[in-house]
Write a protein that holds these residues in place. Structure first.
Motif, PDB file in Angstrom:
ATOM      1  N   LYS A   1       0.879  -1.169   0.152  1.00 19.92           N
ATOM      2  CA  LYS A   1      -0.124   0.131   0.110  1.00 19.92           C
ATOM      3  C   LYS A   1       0.782   1.336  -0.110  1.00 19.92           C
ATOM      4  CE  LYS A   1      -4.099  -1.914   2.343  1.00 19.92           C
ATOM      5  NZ  LYS A   1      -4.806  -2.014   3.538  1.00 19.92           N
ATOM      6  N   PHE A   2       2.054   1.398   0.753  1.00 21.73           N
ATOM      7  CA  PHE A   2       2.830   2.496   0.762  1.00 21.73           C
ATOM      8  C   PHE A   2       3.353   2.765  -0.581  1.00 21.73           C
ATOM      9  CE2 PHE A   2       7.141   4.096   1.284  1.00 21.73           C
ATOM     10  CZ  PHE A   2       6.887   5.243   1.938  1.00 21.73           C
ATOM     11  N   PHE A   3       3.934   1.584  -1.220  1.00 22.42           N
ATOM     12  CA  PHE A   3       4.632   1.812  -2.377  1.00 22.42           C
ATOM     13  C   PHE A   3       3.463   2.042  -3.639  1.00 22.42           C
ATOM     14  CE2 PHE A   3       7.742  -1.265  -0.784  1.00 22.42           C
ATOM     15  CZ  PHE A   3       8.741  -0.216  -0.581  1.00 22.42           C
ATOM     16  N   GLY A   4       2.316   1.665  -3.398  1.00 25.52           N
ATOM     17  CA  GLY A   4       1.238   2.058  -4.398  1.00 25.52           C
ATOM     18  C   GLY A   4       0.672   3.417  -4.118  1.00 25.52           C
ATOM     19  N   SER A   5       0.894   4.079  -2.992  1.00 24.15           N
ATOM     20  CA  SER A   5       0.607   5.487  -2.891  1.00 24.15           C
ATOM     21  C   SER A   5       1.528   6.195  -2.638  1.00 24.15           C
ATOM     22  CB  SER A   5      -0.277   5.392  -1.739  1.00 24.15           C
ATOM     23  OG  SER A   5       0.184   5.336  -0.709  1.00 24.15           O
ATOM     24  N   ILE A   6       2.740   5.949  -2.992  1.00 16.02           N
ATOM     25  CA  ILE A   6       4.013   6.735  -2.625  1.00 16.02           C
ATOM     26  C   ILE A   6       3.954   8.249  -3.525  1.00 16.02           C
ATOM     27  CG2 ILE A   6       5.510   5.935  -4.653  1.00 16.02           C
ATOM     28  CD1 ILE A   6       6.900   6.587  -1.233  1.00 16.02           C
ATOM     29  N   LYS A   7       3.439   8.256  -4.767  1.00 18.73           N
ATOM     30  CA  LYS A   7       3.225   9.507  -5.370  1.00 18.73           C
ATOM     31  C   LYS A   7       2.483  10.357  -4.807  1.00 18.73           C
ATOM     32  CE  LYS A   7       4.618   8.222  -9.582  1.00 18.73           C
ATOM     33  NZ  LYS A   7       5.863   8.614 -10.076  1.00 18.73           N
ATOM     34  N   LYS A   8       1.618  10.268  -3.382  1.00 16.37           N
ATOM     35  CA  LYS A   8       0.946  11.125  -2.385  1.00 16.37           C
ATOM     36  C   LYS A   8       1.539  11.591  -1.356  1.00 16.37           C
ATOM     37  CE  LYS A   8      -3.396   8.604  -3.756  1.00 16.37           C
ATOM     38  NZ  LYS A   8      -4.522   7.738  -3.178  1.00 16.37           N
ATOM     39  N   PHE A   9       2.976  10.916  -1.345  1.00 21.92           N
ATOM     40  CA  PHE A   9       3.575  11.363  -0.331  1.00 21.92           C
ATOM     41  C   PHE A   9       4.433  12.740  -0.414  1.00 21.92           C
ATOM     42  CE2 PHE A   9       7.587  11.372   2.312  1.00 21.92           C
ATOM     43  CZ  PHE A   9       7.105  10.988   3.741  1.00 21.92           C
ATOM     44  N   GLU A  10       4.175  13.469   0.470  1.00 27.34           N
ATOM     45  CA  GLU A  10       4.544  15.111   0.530  1.00 27.34           C
ATOM     46  C   GLU A  10       5.939  14.921   1.350  1.00 27.34           C
ATOM     47  OE1 GLU A  10       3.065  17.315  -1.420  1.00 27.34           O
ATOM     48  OE2 GLU A  10       1.451  16.215  -1.938  1.00 27.34           O
ATOM     49  N   ASP A  11       6.927  15.866   0.726  1.00 25.42           N
ATOM     50  CA  ASP A  11       8.226  15.956   1.529  1.00 25.42           C
ATOM     51  C   ASP A  11       8.011  16.374   3.032  1.00 25.42           C
ATOM     52  OD1 ASP A  11       9.096  15.366  -0.853  1.00 25.42           O
ATOM     53  OD2 ASP A  11       9.837  17.318  -1.461  1.00 25.42           O
ATOM     54  N   PHE A  12       7.138  17.070   3.417  1.00 19.90           N
ATOM     55  CA  PHE A  12       6.890  17.481   4.787  1.00 19.90           C
ATOM     56  C   PHE A  12       6.503  16.628   5.713  1.00 19.90           C
ATOM     57  CE2 PHE A  12       2.762  18.633   2.772  1.00 19.90           C
ATOM     58  CZ  PHE A  12       1.853  17.912   3.537  1.00 19.90           C
ATOM     59  N   GLN A  13       5.897  15.236   5.203  1.00 17.16           N
ATOM     60  CA  GLN A  13       5.187  14.337   5.970  1.00 17.16           C
ATOM     61  C   GLN A  13       6.516  13.516   6.730  1.00 17.16           C
ATOM     62  OE1 GLN A  13       2.777  12.936   2.788  1.00 17.16           O
ATOM     63  NE2 GLN A  13       1.247  12.664   4.495  1.00 17.16           N
ATOM     64  N   SER A  14       6.155  13.008   7.800  1.00 18.46           N
ATOM     65  CA  SER A  14       7.043  11.904   8.494  1.00 18.46           C
ATOM     66  C   SER A  14       6.772  10.630   7.763  1.00 18.46           C
ATOM     67  CB  SER A  14       6.566  11.802   9.935  1.00 18.46           C
ATOM     68  OG  SER A  14       7.205  10.834  10.493  1.00 18.46           O
ATOM     69  N   VAL A  15       7.858   9.864   7.400  1.00 20.18           N
ATOM     70  CA  VAL A  15       7.780   8.353   6.858  1.00 20.18           C
ATOM     71  C   VAL A  15       7.092   7.680   7.709  1.00 20.18           C
ATOM     72  CG1 VAL A  15       9.111   6.832   5.946  1.00 20.18           C
ATOM     73  CG2 VAL A  15       9.867   9.051   5.275  1.00 20.18           C
ATOM     74  N   LYS A  16       7.647   7.703   9.220  1.00 24.39           N
ATOM     75  CA  LYS A  16       7.354   6.702  10.263  1.00 24.39           C
ATOM     76  C   LYS A  16       5.880   6.918  10.325  1.00 24.39           C
ATOM     77  CE  LYS A  16      11.256   4.789  12.629  1.00 24.39           C
ATOM     78  NZ  LYS A  16      11.796   5.079  13.989  1.00 24.39           N
ATOM     79  N   ALA A  17       5.427   8.022  10.572  1.00 21.74           N
ATOM     80  CA  ALA A  17       3.866   8.262  10.793  1.00 21.74           C
ATOM     81  C   ALA A  17       3.074   7.919   9.566  1.00 21.74           C
ATOM     82  CB  ALA A  17       3.453   9.910  11.219  1.00 21.74           C
ATOM     83  N   TRP A  18       3.294   7.984   8.452  1.00 16.65           N
ATOM     84  CA  TRP A  18       2.709   7.496   7.514  1.00 16.65           C
ATOM     85  C   TRP A  18       2.677   6.031   7.484  1.00 16.65           C
ATOM     86  CZ3 TRP A  18       3.543   7.503   1.574  1.00 16.65           C
ATOM     87  CH2 TRP A  18       2.333   7.834   0.764  1.00 16.65           C
ATOM     88  N   LEU A  19       3.723   5.287   7.279  1.00 21.96           N
ATOM     89  CA  LEU A  19       3.994   3.841   7.760  1.00 21.96           C
ATOM     90  C   LEU A  19       3.059   3.332   8.582  1.00 21.96           C
ATOM     91  CD1 LEU A  19       7.597   3.024   6.889  1.00 21.96           C
ATOM     92  CD2 LEU A  19       5.642   2.039   5.850  1.00 21.96           C
TER      93      LEU A  19
END
Length: 182
Positions: free
Chosen positions: A55-73
């Motif tokens: 799911k993470f890799f499938g939605s990676i395009k939506k990830f914004e630079d200001f977001q925390s990777v750990k929080a999103w995961l």
């Protein structure tokens, strides 16, 4: 090679298998830890972990630079665990459970328990009680949010949490008595 999270994210956005593999290896333990806290079974935790990464890799395009990777995961993993929970256990004919009353005596012995002991005791809880306990106490969701995620009423979420805490108190007490008897 030691890539920053930003470099890994950019590589993953380009669908680079190499970057995805490094990212997976870097965060596998973190995601597996979350998955294990929502499942009693390692095989199920593996499924939740792998689906979370997909799911993470499938939605990676939506990830914004200001977001925390750990929080999103973490959010993806918790939501994936909830999806698995829903598939495994349907709250059929769920009725409003009346609030339990009673005064619970706190067991102030948690400092005597190791982290793994606590995790093992939580894993002994009934699945629905464990899910509510984790979402409310660990993830910080409100009873209303827990109810919405699990298809429960707000008051049922409160009752499940009270029951989980009551059972945990009993389990801690039994564990400590067993430990003292050694």
């Amino acid at each position: 090679m030691n890539w920053t999270d930003q470099e890994l994210i950019e590589g993953c956005k380009r669908k680079s298998a190499k970057y995805e593999e490094v990212f997976y290896k870097k965060y596998y333990g973190y995601v597996m830890g979350i998955s294990l806290s929502y499942s009693k079974d390692k095989a199920l935790a593996d499924e939740i972990t792998n689906d979370s990464f997909m799911k993470f890799f499938g939605s990676i395009k939506k990830f914004e630079d200001f977001q925390s990777v750990k929080a999103w995961l973490r959010r993806i993993t918790v939501n994936t665990a909830i999806d698995y929970f829903r598939k495994q256990k349907k709250f059929q004919n769920q009725t409003d459970v009346s609030e339990e009353t009673g005064i619970f005596h706190e067991v102030n012995a948690l400092q005597d328990l190791a982290f793994q002991d606590i995790v093992n005791l939580i894993n002994l809880l009934q699945d629905d009680h464990k899910m509510v306990f984790n979402l409310y106490e660990i993830e910080g969701y409100s009873h209303k949010e827990v109810g919405e995620k699990l298809g429960l009423t707000e008051s049922s979420s409160r009752v499940y949490l009270a029951r989980a805490k009551s059972q945990l108190r009993q389990l801690v007490s039994l564990h400590l008595k067993e430990y003292e008897g050694r």
